[in-house]
Design a protein around this motif. Structure first.
Motif, PDB file in Angstrom:
ATOM      1  N   GLU A   1       0.853  -1.506   0.171  1.00  0.00           N
ATOM      2  CA  GLU A   1      -0.199   0.133   0.351  1.00  0.00           C
ATOM      3  C   GLU A   1       0.678   1.676   0.090  1.00  0.00           C
ATOM      4  O   GLU A   1       0.391   2.154  -0.803  1.00  0.00           O
ATOM      5  N   GLN A   2       1.709   1.600   1.020  1.00  0.00           N
ATOM      6  CA  GLN A   2       2.737   2.280   1.059  1.00  0.00           C
ATOM      7  C   GLN A   2       2.909   2.538  -0.728  1.00  0.00           C
ATOM      8  O   GLN A   2       3.478   3.833  -0.689  1.00  0.00           O
ATOM      9  N   ALA A   3       3.808   1.572  -1.065  1.00  0.00           N
ATOM     10  CA  ALA A   3       4.578   1.392  -2.594  1.00  0.00           C
ATOM     11  C   ALA A   3       2.933   2.304  -3.832  1.00  0.00           C
ATOM     12  O   ALA A   3       3.943   3.353  -4.165  1.00  0.00           O
ATOM     13  N   PHE A   4       2.409   1.768  -3.392  1.00  0.00           N
ATOM     14  CA  PHE A   4       1.325   2.303  -4.349  1.00  0.00           C
ATOM     15  C   PHE A   4       1.115   4.088  -3.661  1.00  0.00           C
ATOM     16  O   PHE A   4       1.157   5.035  -5.001  1.00  0.00           O
ATOM     17  N   MET A   5       1.570   3.764  -2.547  1.00  0.00           N
ATOM     18  CA  MET A   5       0.588   5.748  -2.725  1.00  0.00           C
ATOM     19  C   MET A   5       2.243   6.637  -3.086  1.00  0.00           C
ATOM     20  O   MET A   5       2.061   7.592  -3.567  1.00  0.00           O
ATOM     21  N   VAL A   6       2.960   5.741  -2.663  1.00  0.00           N
ATOM     22  CA  VAL A   6       4.616   6.526  -3.571  1.00  0.00           C
ATOM     23  C   VAL A   6       4.598   6.999  -5.026  1.00  0.00           C
ATOM     24  O   VAL A   6       4.692   7.968  -5.267  1.00  0.00           O
ATOM     25  N   SER A   7       3.738   5.330  -5.766  1.00  0.00           N
ATOM     26  CA  SER A   7       3.517   5.265  -7.205  1.00  0.00           C
ATOM     27  C   SER A   7       2.750   6.550  -7.689  1.00  0.00           C
ATOM     28  O   SER A   7       2.567   7.027  -8.479  1.00  0.00           O
ATOM     29  N   SER A   8       2.158   6.409  -6.688  1.00  0.00           N
ATOM     30  CA  SER A   8       0.706   7.721  -7.709  1.00  0.00           C
ATOM     31  C   SER A   8       0.466   9.264  -6.563  1.00  0.00           C
ATOM     32  O   SER A   8      -0.528  10.236  -6.964  1.00  0.00           O
ATOM     33  N   GLY A   9       1.883   9.246  -6.399  1.00  0.00           N
ATOM     34  CA  GLY A   9       2.576  10.764  -5.804  1.00  0.00           C
ATOM     35  C   GLY A   9       1.379  11.301  -4.276  1.00  0.00           C
ATOM     36  O   GLY A   9       1.549  12.492  -4.397  1.00  0.00           O
ATOM     37  N   MET A  10       0.693  10.394  -4.250  1.00  0.00           N
ATOM     38  CA  MET A  10       0.479  10.646  -2.753  1.00  0.00           C
ATOM     39  C   MET A  10       0.984  10.525  -1.330  1.00  0.00           C
ATOM     40  O   MET A  10       0.789  11.098  -0.756  1.00  0.00           O
ATOM     41  N   LEU A  11       2.167   9.759  -1.916  1.00  0.00           N
ATOM     42  CA  LEU A  11       3.327   9.953  -0.176  1.00  0.00           C
ATOM     43  C   LEU A  11       4.860  10.197  -1.248  1.00  0.00           C
ATOM     44  O   LEU A  11       5.580   9.230  -1.911  1.00  0.00           O
ATOM     45  N   LYS A  12       5.549  11.402  -0.163  1.00  0.00           N
ATOM     46  CA  LYS A  12       6.826  11.193  -0.359  1.00  0.00           C
ATOM     47  C   LYS A  12       7.928  11.132   0.430  1.00  0.00           C
ATOM     48  O   LYS A  12       8.898  10.176  -0.269  1.00  0.00           O
ATOM     49  N   LYS A  13       7.848  10.347   1.840  1.00  0.00           N
ATOM     50  CA  LYS A  13       8.159  10.305   2.562  1.00  0.00           C
ATOM     51  C   LYS A  13       8.010   9.057   3.181  1.00  0.00           C
ATOM     52  O   LYS A  13       7.028   8.673   3.124  1.00  0.00           O
ATOM     53  N   THR A  14       9.039   8.176   3.407  1.00  0.00           N
ATOM     54  CA  THR A  14       7.710   6.324   4.212  1.00  0.00           C
ATOM     55  C   THR A  14       8.737   6.483   5.045  1.00  0.00           C
ATOM     56  O   THR A  14       9.478   7.024   5.269  1.00  0.00           O
ATOM     57  N   ILE A  15       7.838   5.162   5.421  1.00  0.00           N
ATOM     58  CA  ILE A  15       8.450   4.848   6.550  1.00  0.00           C
ATOM     59  C   ILE A  15       8.930   3.525   6.527  1.00  0.00           C
ATOM     60  O   ILE A  15       8.377   2.766   6.034  1.00  0.00           O
ATOM     61  N   ASP A  16       9.697   2.618   8.048  1.00  0.00           N
ATOM     62  CA  ASP A  16       9.817   1.566   7.943  1.00  0.00           C
ATOM     63  C   ASP A  16       8.270   1.332   8.812  1.00  0.00           C
ATOM     64  O   ASP A  16       7.915   1.078  10.089  1.00  0.00           O
TER      65      ASP A  16
END
Length: 320
Positions: free
Chosen positions: A291-306
């Motif tokens: 889900e996090q990877a999807f948000m990054v790829s769709s531009g919804m998220l820039k900073k990721t977490i562990d």
């Protein structure tokens, strides 16, 4: 003499490496725990109907309030502001977005896994496949599991989100727009999807084999650190609801059907879509990472977490 709940809470504190930081006098007078019944949150429905939360917090002299905040984003905002202590049903997407943006949210348990409960629907005379959605208008809530489903289903058909006109609508509005013929398809879940089917609509894809969403129980980190005994009281009430569902399946279905205003047959069908076990697993972590990877790829998220280290409390992997 300590109550069983208080003894269990002490054990939770030791397992989580948390030293008790408050005296009984420091405990809050009120604990606010969201109530979210849709799309088909049977444990929450049973907990409310049977008064398990009030029962669990009574030994502490604490009153429970249950605001009905259905939006995951709104629940995270309320946690960040200290307006609620526990988000009883929180989408993994919302939990990740909140944590990545600095909200003090921790996952203490899984709530459900239900890929078949999420679908892309059309009217009976509408598109028959995901490939047919090219150039069409699709309604549904953006920034959610349903958004992820749409993107993943389109990718499987060789398309992208840019190939459709994706209109942001909540579930009720998307269902109404679809039935009125104002959009070509809608991403829906639970009883909203059932309503479209009953009106002659069809499912052109669901999450099975495409996404594996994990819904979680989130708490304010400060509340978890300061009051592990109260967090355990909540989990005890949740477990009691799960036990009731296992021991009294017909009554649990009846309570859920009444709350959702659906037939017993529909409730029974929907129950088969859900896994309500609360122990977090490595597979859940992998699903949340997707889900996090999807948000990054769709531009919804820039900073990721562990996901495992930053978001999930260690005790969540040991629950039974």
């Amino acid at each position: 003499m300590k109550t069983l709940l208080q003894s269990a809470a002490l054990g939770l504190a030791l397992v989580m490496g948390l030293a008790p930081q408050t005296r009984a006098a420091d405990k809050p007078e009120v604990v606010r725990i969201t109530y979210v019944s849709s799309p088909f949150n049977v444990p929450s429905i049973v907990m409310r109907a049977k008064g398990y939360l009030e029962e669990a917090f009574k030994p502490f002299g604490i009153r429970v309030e249950s605001p009905e905040i259905t939006s995951g984003a709104a629940q995270v905002q309320a946690i960040a502001a200290g307006e609620i202590q526990i988000a009883s049903v929180l989408g993994g997407t919302s939990a990740i977005l909140g944590k990545a943006n600095g909200a003090d949210v921790q996952v203490i348990a899984a709530y459900s896994r239900s890929p078949k409960a999420f679908g892309i629907l059309a009217r009976g005379d509408g598109p028959s496949s995901v490939a047919d959605l090219k150039g069409k208008t699709v309604a549904g809530p953006k920034g959610t599991t349903l958004h992820q489903l749409l993107a993943a289903a389109l990718a499987k058909a060789g398309l992208t989100l840019s190939d459709v006109n994706h209109v942001n609508m909540d579930l009720g509005a998307a269902r109404a727009a679809l039935l009125a013929g104002k959009v070509d398809a809608a991403t829906l879940a639970g009883n909203n999807a059932l309503a479209v089917e009953q009106a002659g609509g069809k499912i052109i894809a669901n999450g099975d084999g495409i996404i594996a969403p994990t819904t979680v129980i989130g708490v304010r980190g400060e509340f978890l650190r300061n009051h592990p005994d109260l967090v355990e009281a909540y989990l005890a009430a949740h477990r009691k609801a799960l036990d009731f569902m296992a021991e009294n399946p017909d009554e649990a279905l009846k309570l859920a059907a009444e709350e959702q205003k659906i037939s017993l047959d529909d409730a029974r069908r929907m129950m088969g879509w859900y896994d309500f076990s609360i122990r977090m697993t490595d597979k859940d972590v992998a699903n949340l990472a997707d889900e996090q990877a999807f948000m990054v790829s769709s531009g919804m998220l820039k900073k990721t977490i562990d996901i495992k280290a930053d978001l999930i409390a260690p005790k969540a992997f040991e629950l039974k």
